[in-house]
Design a protein around this motif. Structure first.
Motif, PDB file in Angstrom:
ATOM      1  N   THR A 229      12.374 -37.055 -35.686  1.00  0.00           N
ATOM      2  CA  THR A 229      12.127 -36.017 -34.683  1.00  0.00           C
ATOM      3  C   THR A 229      12.466 -36.558 -33.309  1.00  0.00           C
ATOM      4  O   THR A 229      12.357 -37.763 -33.049  1.00  0.00           O
ATOM      5  N   TRP A 230      12.863 -35.648 -32.422  1.00  0.00           N
ATOM      6  CA  TRP A 230      13.123 -35.979 -31.019  1.00  0.00           C
ATOM      7  C   TRP A 230      12.537 -34.868 -30.161  1.00  0.00           C
ATOM      8  O   TRP A 230      12.683 -33.685 -30.500  1.00  0.00           O
ATOM      9  N   ALA A 231      11.902 -35.217 -29.066  1.00  0.00           N
ATOM     10  CA  ALA A 231      11.290 -34.217 -28.196  1.00  0.00           C
ATOM     11  C   ALA A 231      11.561 -34.570 -26.741  1.00  0.00           C
ATOM     12  O   ALA A 231      11.520 -35.747 -26.356  1.00  0.00           O
ATOM     13  N   ALA A 243       6.864 -35.205 -30.715  1.00  0.00           N
ATOM     14  CA  ALA A 243       7.665 -35.927 -31.714  1.00  0.00           C
ATOM     15  C   ALA A 243       6.826 -36.222 -32.958  1.00  0.00           C
ATOM     16  O   ALA A 243       7.346 -36.230 -34.076  1.00  0.00           O
ATOM     17  N   ALA A 255       5.097 -27.056 -29.490  1.00  0.00           N
ATOM     18  CA  ALA A 255       6.179 -27.403 -28.567  1.00  0.00           C
ATOM     19  C   ALA A 255       6.565 -26.203 -27.711  1.00  0.00           C
ATOM     20  O   ALA A 255       6.801 -26.329 -26.498  1.00  0.00           O
ATOM     21  N   TRP A 262      13.297 -29.749 -28.585  1.00  0.00           N
ATOM     22  CA  TRP A 262      13.196 -30.690 -29.692  1.00  0.00           C
ATOM     23  C   TRP A 262      14.294 -30.513 -30.723  1.00  0.00           C
ATOM     24  O   TRP A 262      14.957 -29.475 -30.790  1.00  0.00           O
ATOM     25  N   ARG A 264      14.699 -31.864 -35.064  1.00  0.00           N
ATOM     26  CA  ARG A 264      14.174 -32.662 -36.159  1.00  0.00           C
ATOM     27  C   ARG A 264      15.147 -32.603 -37.334  1.00  0.00           C
ATOM     28  O   ARG A 264      15.861 -31.619 -37.516  1.00  0.00           O
TER      29      ARG A 264
END
Length: 288
Positions: A229-231, A243, A255, A262, A264
């Motif tokens: 995951t990236w946020a 994340a 989110a 984000w 994922r």
């Protein structure tokens, strides 16, 4: 451009600035990290967390307890209890303990009534019975923010990067989204401008077959659906929290409420992303 690199809290840090940081700033950053580690590390026998694990009881409230526990309440509610600050014993049960034994035992769920067990007043943090606090869901992001705030008077562009969890101020940085199964490649790139980006992946802090640090607190078992995951948020603590939340149902909805962008990637290689994400993804299929 100046890059100051060092090891702290078990990860590699880099602080990038237009000019070399003065010695006074280096000392201040070192002190902030040391204080945070002494309070929250479950790997140090002398930390506040370790004292509570052994005996429970009350301790003077650490500086960051209020802001972090408030966010944990939101995370716990949004994910149906999957995120829980008392998951430390679950990590230890699977071998991710202070001695890094990495010999897994039976999964151990976190106490569902953690808000009753872990209480905070303006002066004291109380754990009603011995348990292991682990702030991994958002703690590194909080520390990135503290370091960035410590360097608030440094002119020009500043990047505080703690093992890929980073905050950019006074400019932008182009960041690759590391492929969770091939660290030499990326699934995409994104420009981070005056914001923070945090990531989490099952290949980080992993040991044994299917064992890694992202646990569902309700079962004590590692997650299986999402691989990475990236946020992207205005601060690193909220980015780090999302994340983590994105590994569970409810994470995407939280989110959206927080205004966090984000991406994922599932364990079968499909990607999902928020409407506001304006980076570029390579060779990934949309998740169904």
């Amino acid at each position: 451009m100046s890059i100051w690199g060092f090891e702290a809290i078990g990860t590699r840090w880099e602080i990038v600035a237009d000019e070399p940081l003065p010695a006074s700033e280096l000392v201040a950053v070192t002190a902030v990290i040391a204080r945070f580690d002494a309070e929250w590390s479950r790997f140090r026998a002398d930390s506040v967390v370790s004292r509570l694990r052994a005996h429970g009881g009350a301790v003077p409230a650490p500086e960051d307890a209020t802001v972090m526990l408030e966010l944990y309440r939101e995370l716990s509610t949004a994910t149906g209890g999957a995120v829980n600050p008392l998951i430390g014993a679950g990590l230890e049960a699977l071998g991710y303990d202070a001695d890094f034994t990495l010999h897994p035992g039976e999964p151990q769920a976190a106490p569902r009534d953690w808000e009753r067990m872990l209480r905070l007043t303006s002066s004291e943090l109380t754990l009603r019975e011995p348990a292991t606090i682990d702030i991994g869901a958002l703690g590194k992001g909080r520390l990135v923010d503290l370091v960035a705030e410590t360097l608030a008077t440094v002119p020009g562009r500043l990047i505080v990067d703690a093992g890929g969890d980073l905050r950019v101020r006074g400019g932008s940085a182009r960041v690759g989204l590391e492929h969770p199964y091939d660290p030499t490649s990326a699934i995409g790139v994104v420009e981070v401008a005056d914001r923070a980006l945090c990531a989490s992946a099952v290949n980080r802090r992993a040991w044994g077959d299917g064992l890694h640090h992202v646990l569902d607190a309700r079962t004590g078992r590692p997650v299986r659906t999402w691989a990475a995951t990236w946020a992207i948020a205005d601060d690193a603590m909220h980015a780090d929290a999302i994340a983590t939340a994105l590994f569970f149902d409810g994470g995407a909805e939280l989110a959206a409420r927080w205004g966090v962008d984000w991406v994922r990637m599932s364990t079968d290689g499909r990607a999902e992303w928020s409407h506001g994400f304006d980076g570029e993804l390579f060779g990934t299929e949309p998740a169904p």
